[in-house]
Each structure stands twice: as C-alpha cells, then as structure tokens.
Design a protein around this motif. Structure first.
Motif, PDB file in Angstrom:
ATOM      1  N   GLU A 154      49.575  44.659  53.320  1.00  0.00           N
ATOM      2  CA  GLU A 154      49.144  45.731  52.422  1.00  0.00           C
ATOM      3  C   GLU A 154      47.641  45.938  52.589  1.00  0.00           C
ATOM      4  N   LYS A 155      47.257  47.138  53.069  1.00  0.00           N
ATOM      5  CA  LYS A 155      45.842  47.501  53.165  1.00  0.00           C
ATOM      6  C   LYS A 155      45.391  47.801  51.737  1.00  0.00           C
ATOM      7  N   THR A 156      44.402  47.049  51.213  1.00  0.00           N
ATOM      8  CA  THR A 156      44.078  47.146  49.789  1.00  0.00           C
ATOM      9  C   THR A 156      42.706  46.550  49.503  1.00  0.00           C
ATOM     10  N   THR A 157      42.357  46.583  48.237  1.00  0.00           N
ATOM     11  CA  THR A 157      41.211  45.829  47.743  1.00  0.00           C
ATOM     12  C   THR A 157      41.755  44.543  47.144  1.00  0.00           C
ATOM     13  N   VAL A 158      41.167  43.418  47.543  1.00  0.00           N
ATOM     14  CA  VAL A 158      41.540  42.131  46.954  1.00  0.00           C
ATOM     15  C   VAL A 158      40.400  41.682  46.052  1.00  0.00           C
ATOM     16  N   TYR A 159      40.760  40.888  45.073  1.00  0.00           N
ATOM     17  CA  TYR A 159      39.791  40.445  44.076  1.00  0.00           C
ATOM     18  C   TYR A 159      39.810  38.928  43.940  1.00  0.00           C
ATOM     19  N   THR A 160      38.642  38.384  43.608  1.00  0.00           N
ATOM     20  CA  THR A 160      38.562  37.012  43.115  1.00  0.00           C
ATOM     21  C   THR A 160      38.361  37.132  41.608  1.00  0.00           C
ATOM     22  N   VAL A 161      38.989  36.216  40.870  1.00  0.00           N
ATOM     23  CA  VAL A 161      38.920  36.281  39.418  1.00  0.00           C
ATOM     24  C   VAL A 161      38.720  34.892  38.815  1.00  0.00           C
ATOM     25  N   ILE A 219      45.619  39.734  33.989  1.00  0.00           N
ATOM     26  CA  ILE A 219      46.299  39.496  35.263  1.00  0.00           C
ATOM     27  C   ILE A 219      47.800  39.683  35.072  1.00  0.00           C
ATOM     28  N   LYS A 220      48.380  40.489  35.934  1.00  0.00           N
ATOM     29  CA  LYS A 220      49.829  40.751  35.924  1.00  0.00           C
ATOM     30  C   LYS A 220      50.421  40.232  37.229  1.00  0.00           C
ATOM     31  N   ALA A 221      50.193  38.962  37.499  1.00  0.00           N
ATOM     32  CA  ALA A 221      50.706  38.306  38.702  1.00  0.00           C
ATOM     33  C   ALA A 221      51.196  36.922  38.311  1.00  0.00           C
ATOM     34  N   THR A 251      47.333  30.989  30.555  1.00  0.00           N
ATOM     35  CA  THR A 251      48.026  31.191  29.284  1.00  0.00           C
ATOM     36  C   THR A 251      48.662  29.905  28.764  1.00  0.00           C
ATOM     37  N   ASP A 252      48.849  28.910  29.637  1.00  0.00           N
ATOM     38  CA  ASP A 252      49.472  27.646  29.223  1.00  0.00           C
ATOM     39  C   ASP A 252      48.450  26.624  28.739  1.00  0.00           C
ATOM     40  N   GLY A 253      47.198  27.055  28.557  1.00  0.00           N
ATOM     41  CA  GLY A 253      46.169  26.172  28.022  1.00  0.00           C
ATOM     42  C   GLY A 253      45.508  25.269  29.043  1.00  0.00           C
ATOM     43  N   GLY A 254      45.793  25.458  30.320  1.00  0.00           N
ATOM     44  CA  GLY A 254      45.160  24.644  31.358  1.00  0.00           C
ATOM     45  C   GLY A 254      43.666  24.922  31.454  1.00  0.00           C
ATOM     46  N   ASP A 255      43.009  24.214  32.366  1.00  0.00           N
ATOM     47  CA  ASP A 255      41.579  24.385  32.581  1.00  0.00           C
ATOM     48  C   ASP A 255      41.264  25.774  33.134  1.00  0.00           C
ATOM     49  N   MET A 256      40.093  26.277  32.808  1.00  0.00           N
ATOM     50  CA  MET A 256      39.613  27.561  33.314  1.00  0.00           C
ATOM     51  C   MET A 256      39.659  27.552  34.834  1.00  0.00           C
ATOM     52  N   VAL A 257      40.181  28.615  35.434  1.00  0.00           N
ATOM     53  CA  VAL A 257      40.249  28.750  36.888  1.00  0.00           C
ATOM     54  C   VAL A 257      39.089  29.637  37.322  1.00  0.00           C
ATOM     55  N   LYS A 258      38.344  29.185  38.305  1.00  0.00           N
ATOM     56  CA  LYS A 258      37.174  29.913  38.808  1.00  0.00           C
ATOM     57  C   LYS A 258      37.424  30.401  40.230  1.00  0.00           C
ATOM     58  N   ASN A 259      37.034  31.641  40.502  1.00  0.00           N
ATOM     59  CA  ASN A 259      37.111  32.223  41.846  1.00  0.00           C
ATOM     60  C   ASN A 259      38.494  32.121  42.482  1.00  0.00           C
ATOM     61  N   HIS A 260      39.536  32.417  41.714  1.00  0.00           N
ATOM     62  CA  HIS A 260      40.880  32.391  42.288  1.00  0.00           C
ATOM     63  C   HIS A 260      40.994  33.456  43.365  1.00  0.00           C
ATOM     64  N   LYS A 261      41.488  33.055  44.535  1.00  0.00           N
ATOM     65  CA  LYS A 261      41.698  33.963  45.658  1.00  0.00           C
ATOM     66  C   LYS A 261      43.201  34.091  45.857  1.00  0.00           C
ATOM     67  N   GLU A 272      43.895  36.439  30.573  1.00  0.00           N
ATOM     68  CA  GLU A 272      42.703  37.289  30.517  1.00  0.00           C
ATOM     69  C   GLU A 272      41.656  36.682  31.423  1.00  0.00           C
ATOM     70  N   GLY A 273      40.947  37.555  32.136  1.00  0.00           N
ATOM     71  CA  GLY A 273      39.971  37.044  33.078  1.00  0.00           C
ATOM     72  C   GLY A 273      38.855  38.021  33.343  1.00  0.00           C
ATOM     73  N   MET A 274      38.069  37.680  34.368  1.00  0.00           N
ATOM     74  CA  MET A 274      36.935  38.509  34.765  1.00  0.00           C
ATOM     75  C   MET A 274      36.887  38.553  36.288  1.00  0.00           C
ATOM     76  N   VAL A 275      36.664  39.749  36.820  1.00  0.00           N
ATOM     77  CA  VAL A 275      36.543  39.940  38.261  1.00  0.00           C
ATOM     78  C   VAL A 275      35.219  39.332  38.732  1.00  0.00           C
ATOM     79  N   THR A 276      35.288  38.503  39.776  1.00  0.00           N
ATOM     80  CA  THR A 276      34.076  37.893  40.328  1.00  0.00           C
ATOM     81  C   THR A 276      33.736  38.437  41.710  1.00  0.00           C
ATOM     82  N   GLY A 277      34.654  39.226  42.287  1.00  0.00           N
ATOM     83  CA  GLY A 277      34.395  39.844  43.585  1.00  0.00           C
ATOM     84  C   GLY A 277      35.493  40.815  43.948  1.00  0.00           C
TER      85      GLY A 277
END
Length: 182
Positions: A150-157, A67-69, A162-172, A79-84
């Motif tokens: 912005e007309k685009t494709t959006v993703y959930t991830v 993720i570069k946001a 990177t700061d060691g926090g809890d895993m984030v699920k389905n971030h919109k 580092e993550g995984m696309v969920t939608g």
C-alpha cells in the motif's frame, strides 16, 4: 546407622530436586510466557535510511489521535499522539522469525526502507525478501513473503494501551486508515 540415614536423605533430596512438576517450575514457565505477552513494543526514534517525511500528512506530528488498529493487545481504541509521518510503501508480510519461533502471518507493517535491497519499485505480492526491520524479536534478517502493498503515509505514534500496560513510544507503523482525529 548414621550412614544409612544420610544415604536415604541424600536420595530423597535428589528425587525432590529432579521433580519437574513442582509448583515453582510451573510458575517459572508461566512467567516466561507472560514476559513475551508483556513485551515492550516501543521503538527507537531512529528512522530507516532514505525514509522521507511526509509533505502533507493527514495527521501532523503532535496530533492527538485514536488508534483503530489491532496489531497488538491494548492497541485498538488507544489514545495517542503522532510522533512522525512518512511517505512510503507499507507492506503486510509473512515471515519466519530468526529465533526459531512460529511463522508470523500478516504482520502489519514493514516499509520499503526496511526491506533489504528493495530499491524504489513497489514489491509485488508473493515476492520473497529479507527484512531489515527490527520491530519484533526475531524479525531482523528474517526471510519474508510480501502479502500486500500500500503506497501511503505511515506514522509513528506514542500511545497508552487500553489494557493498562506501559506507555508505548514511537510505535512503528500505523497507516492513515488506522488513525482517527481525537
């Protein structure tokens, strides 16, 4: 004499109880502030009504990505995984939270299907809207102003901050330009 000591003792207890600058009260204030900073940014897997899956997304569901946001602490470089993946219009908005918090400037992203009565036409910068998105506390039903579209494709991830926090699920939401293949 016992009565006098009892009255002095009670007065001393009341004075100590009313002290708002004790270390304990400062600790409570800090914990309350830190709770907001450590807010769980995971989202529901439920998608807004009318949102359609992308026909040809650059990143397929299940793709490993970086993720570069920098929408929130610990996101940039995670580092993550696309969920939608979904085709829509994504908006940057300014909004005043319904819980009385300070105005949020340049919030990324709210999508067409999360704006009350948005219809199918892209909304122009400066348009005032009501949000149906519920990504953050105080966002649902908030009054907002469109900053950009912005007309685009959006993703959930799903991602590990990177700061060691809890895993984030389905971030919109993140957009294609905010993802890189791993």
């Amino acid at each position: 004499m016992k009565k006098y000591i009892l009255v002095i003792g009670a007065a001393a207890l009341l004075a100590l109880a009313g002290c708002g600058n004790s270390p304990d009260s400062q600790s409570d204030k800090k914990e309350s502030h830190d709770e907001h900073a450590d807010m769980n940014h995971s989202g529901s897997a439920e998608m807004p009504e009318g949102l359609e899956e992308a026909a040809n997304p650059e990143f397929e569901t299940g793709s490993k990505v970086t993720i570069k946001a920098d929408h929130m602490k610990g996101m940039d470089g995670a580092e993550g995984m696309v969920t939608g993946a979904y085709d829509t219009t994504a908006y940057v908005v300014d909004y005043k939270p319904t819980d009385g918090g300070e105005e949020v400037k340049d919030h990324k992203w709210v999508i067409q299907e999360e704006i009350k009565d948005a219809g199918d036409e892209e909304l122009k910068p400066g348009t005032e809207v009501t949000l149906e998105a519920d990504h953050m506390k105080g966002m649902k039903d908030a009054k907002a102003t469109i900053v950009s579209a912005e007309k685009t494709t959006v993703y959930t991830v799903d991602y590990q901050p990177t700061d060691g926090g809890d895993m984030v699920k389905n971030h919109k939401w993140v957009v294609e330009s905010e993802l890189e293949s791993e």
